[in-house]
Design a protein around this motif. Structure first.
Motif, PDB file in Angstrom:
ATOM      1  N   GLU A   1       0.862  -1.178   0.000  1.00  0.00           N
ATOM      2  CA  GLU A   1       0.000   0.000   0.000  1.00  0.00           C
ATOM      3  C   GLU A   1       0.908   1.241   0.000  1.00  0.00           C
ATOM      4  O   GLU A   1       2.069   1.183   0.404  1.00  0.00           O
ATOM      5  N   ALA A   2       0.391   2.345  -0.504  1.00  0.00           N
ATOM      6  CA  ALA A   2       1.148   3.598  -0.533  1.00  0.00           C
ATOM      7  C   ALA A   2       0.180   4.755  -0.382  1.00  0.00           C
ATOM      8  O   ALA A   2      -1.022   4.626  -0.659  1.00  0.00           O
ATOM      9  N   ASP A   3       0.704   5.911   0.069  1.00  0.00           N
ATOM     10  CA  ASP A   3      -0.154   7.087   0.139  1.00  0.00           C
ATOM     11  C   ASP A   3      -0.193   7.757  -1.238  1.00  0.00           C
ATOM     12  O   ASP A   3       0.390   7.264  -2.207  1.00  0.00           O
TER      13      ASP A   3
ATOM     14  N   ARG B   1       4.454   7.034  -1.061  1.00  0.00           N
ATOM     15  CA  ARG B   1       5.228   6.531   0.072  1.00  0.00           C
ATOM     16  C   ARG B   1       4.631   5.220   0.562  1.00  0.00           C
ATOM     17  O   ARG B   1       3.427   5.124   0.803  1.00  0.00           O
TER      18      ARG B   1
ATOM     19  N   GLN C   1       3.305   2.090   2.592  1.00  0.00           N
ATOM     20  CA  GLN C   1       2.542   2.049   3.836  1.00  0.00           C
ATOM     21  C   GLN C   1       2.379   0.644   4.409  1.00  0.00           C
ATOM     22  O   GLN C   1       1.625   0.448   5.356  1.00  0.00           O
TER      23      GLN C   1
ATOM     24  N   HIS D   1      -4.552  -5.658   4.698  1.00  0.00           N
ATOM     25  CA  HIS D   1      -3.446  -4.716   4.835  1.00  0.00           C
ATOM     26  C   HIS D   1      -2.790  -4.890   6.187  1.00  0.00           C
ATOM     27  O   HIS D   1      -3.469  -5.010   7.216  1.00  0.00           O
TER      28      HIS D   1
ATOM     29  N   PRO E   1       0.162  -2.736   8.181  1.00  0.00           N
ATOM     30  CA  PRO E   1       1.115  -1.617   8.168  1.00  0.00           C
ATOM     31  C   PRO E   1       2.527  -2.079   8.527  1.00  0.00           C
ATOM     32  O   PRO E   1       2.715  -2.968   9.363  1.00  0.00           O
ATOM     33  N   HIS E   2       3.510  -1.469   7.882  1.00  0.00           N
ATOM     34  CA  HIS E   2       4.929  -1.685   8.160  1.00  0.00           C
ATOM     35  C   HIS E   2       5.370  -3.139   7.918  1.00  0.00           C
ATOM     36  O   HIS E   2       6.421  -3.550   8.419  1.00  0.00           O
TER      37      HIS E   2
END
Length: 632
Positions: free
Chosen positions: A512-514, A518, A520, A542, A544-545
């Motif tokens: 995932e990305a913003d 970037r 995510q 999803h 995160p990190h």
């Protein structure tokens, strides 16, 4: 074999300075264009003699040498049945065989790829840090162990399996002696010649008999490193990549770069043909043989001779020995291997020194091309070269290639005259005599972006490009002369690996990305691609990190079409997800003590996971551990 081999690229990586934005893809058809690249068509030709081969190899290597050696090595080192892509999604989606055990997640059905674990349903064979282990999945215990690491330091190990024979593939890591040890051996009257004296890189194959306690029954070693290998039935093709084995002198620290380069060129000029032609040796019990690839087994691109060497070896795993491998070599480089079973393709990226001729290819040609060599592998013996071609841009991996109905589809990313010209496309080639000629192309995909993943399903292709957002393109390739984009889905993030599942759905593993691109964290996406004009994302998972090895190594991906079970490594553990209709459901995690899980496989109703620490048997419906087999 693991993805490290197909993704090691020859040459210097060309930076892709990508811009955001999107534009309408363009279609190019060129039925009358015979060459698929600038100038005359790419072909392989033989050398007139060994002397002719040596002269050209010396000249090419001398032109490539630098003050500190060759670009491919460190400072002052001694370098050393026509099967088409599957027609139906269901054929690719089903990873379970009739014996109810999973197989390595390989690209082409019927063509196996080397990996660190294999199973035939009766046993599981793993190799880790030079130790081969055999597991009985019925009793959940080790039944065999064989240490094959030897006295030298060998690199990563991979396996292929046929009947009671396993083929182990590995490469020797260079053994470098300290400069102080070398200096002590030099006399005062003779200046030091080298700061390091590495052993040449060696590709090593071992044939292991599994009918009883595992034992090595034959070995094979050849100069170079294993680029990749493919297995169809009992026949294995191994592609070995080698570089000139020339010892360059070390000059005093006061010598300038011009003097160093001249000395290196002199070393190349003094080298014999043995510096380029790979030497090999084999053993089978008390028998032993050794030789070197002969000059009459060597060919070159007719447009020029490379300094690197590609050697294709052929072995039959029903035999009890590896013998000479029936080698055939090409004075060229490659970074990608793709096999359909009946054809073997070697693809090599190179940067053009001169801009291509205007009008030769579709818009936005760029400064890099990919050369493709096709070999006929229908017979069990030595592969036969049949054709070659060139397309603009470069491949991401073997998934960018697909043979279908006598055509080869090639997805590439191209960089134009400046960063604004970056774009991607799919080029359709067809063999015309000895040339892979351009039939048609669709270009203009993802302006300012690059390809992150490709998947072909019959006459449809799905291409993901990314810089800030992720356009998933659906392409109709049914008309080879006029391929076209039928739909586009733009979402944040990207999919680095695409895998078909039942009922017109597609799984994507990536990040995932913003909105600024970037990263995510890991995301698993479920796409609906039944309507090629309107691909949709139905659901996603999803974390995160997080990251997954399956993003860059498809062998780490496991999907069972019969149950919808999806198993992917996430950080150090293995995540179990369930694909059901339009949804993804999290069903828990499998972990190993103090080790990251690298692989999973199914034998019957049991999920087995593999790590450096050992193997675990798990009930995939409940996540309950059934057995733990430590490697120690």
């Amino acid at each position: 074999m693991t993805v490290r081999r197909p993704t090691v690229v020859a040459g210097t990586l060309l930076a892709l300075l990508l811009l955001a934005g999107s534009a309408t893809a363009t279609r190019t058809s060129a039925p009358s264009m015979t060459p698929s690249g600038p100038g005359s068509p790419l072909q392989l030709v033989s050398f007139d003699s060994c002397a002719d081969a040596l002269a050209e190899l010396r000249a090419t290597t001398a032109a490539a040498v630098r003050p500190w050696g060759l670009p491919t090595g460190g400072p002052m080192l001694q370098h050393r049945t026509a099967v088409d892509s599957p027609a139906a999604t269901a054929d690719l989606a089903d990873s379970m065989s009739a014996e109810q055990h999973s197989v390595t997640n390989s690209y082409q059905p019927g063509v196996d790829e080397p990996d660190l674990v294999k199973t035939d349903g009766r046993r599981i064979i793993t190799i880790n840090q030079g130790v081969l282990r055999v597991v009985d999945p019925t009793t959940n215990r080790f039944t065999g162990r064989l240490n094959i690491s030897g006295p030298s330091h060998w690199g990563q190990y991979d396996l292929l399996l046929h009947g009671d024979h396993a083929l182990v593939l590995t490469d020797a890591a260079p053994m470098v002696r300290p400069a102080s040890d070398v200096a002590r051996e030099e006399t005062a009257s003779e200046p030091a010649r080298t700061s390091f004296r590495p052993e040449p890189v060696t590709a090593r194959l071992l044939l292991v008999d599994l009918s009883g306690p595992p034992q090595v029954i034959s070995t094979y070693e050849i100069n170079g490193r294993t680029l990749d290998a493919r297995q169809t039935g009992s026949t294995v093709r191994v592609v070995v990549q080698s570089y000139p084995r020339v010892t360059f002198p070390e000059l005093p620290a006061t010598a300038d770069e011009a003097a160093r380069q001249e000395a290196n060129r002199a070393a190349v000029a003094a080298a014999g043909i043995e510096a380029w032609l790979p030497a090999y040796e084999w053993t089978a019990g008390a028998e032993h043989g050794s030789d070197r690839v002969a000059c009459d087994r060597l060919s070159r691109p007719h447009t020029g001779t490379g300094s690197a060497m590609l050697t294709v070896l052929s072995f039959d795993l029903t035999a009890d020995r590896l013998t000479d491998g029936d080698p055939v070599s090409v004075a060229a480089d490659a970074d990608t291997v793709y096999s359909t079973g009946d054809s073997l393709y070697l693809a090599s990226w190179r940067q053009l020194e001169e801009p291509p001729t205007p009008g030769r290819w579709p818009d936005q040609i760029g400064t890099s091309v990919t050369d493709i060599y096709q070999f006929d592998t229908t017979a069990t013996g030595r592969p036969r070269y049949v054709a070659a071609g060139t397309v603009p841009g470069r491949l991401i991996n073997q998934y960018a290639l697909s043979q279908w109905q006598g055509h080869l589809r090639v997805a590439t990313t191209t960089v134009g005259r400046d960063e604004r010209g970056s774009e991607s496309g799919v080029h359709v080639l067809r063999r015309q005599g000895a040339v892979l000629a351009l039939t048609g192309a669709v270009t203009g995909l993802g302006p300012g972006e690059q390809i992150y993943s490709v998947r072909y399903l019959g006459d449809t292709a799905y291409v993901v490009t990314f810089r800030r957002t992720d356009p998933l393109y659906a392409l109709d390739l049914s008309d080879h002369a006029a391929p076209r984009v039928t739909g586009e889905l733009k979402i944040t993030g990207y999919s680095a690996y695409l895998h078909p599942v039942a009922e017109g759905r597609l799984l994507g593993i990536g990040q995932e990305a913003d909105l600024d691109g970037r990263i995510q964290g890991l995301q698993v996406s479920l796409f609906d691609v039944r309507d090629p004009a309107q691909p949709l994302r139905l659901d996603r998972w999803h974390r995160p990190h997080a990251w997954s090895a399956a993003e860059h190594d498809p062998h780490a991906f496991q999907y069972d079409a019969s149950t919808g079970l999806l198993a992917v490594p996430v950080n150090a553990g293995l995540r179990l997800l369930r694909v059901s209709g339009d949804t993804l459901t999290d069903q828990g995690e499998v972990t190993h003590p103090d080790a990251g899980i690298s692989r999973s496989l199914l034998v019957g109703d049991t999920l087995w996971t593999v790590s450096d620490a050992g193997l675990r048997a798990t009930d995939p419906t409940t996540g309950q551990s059934l057995a733990w087999l430590p490697n120690s």
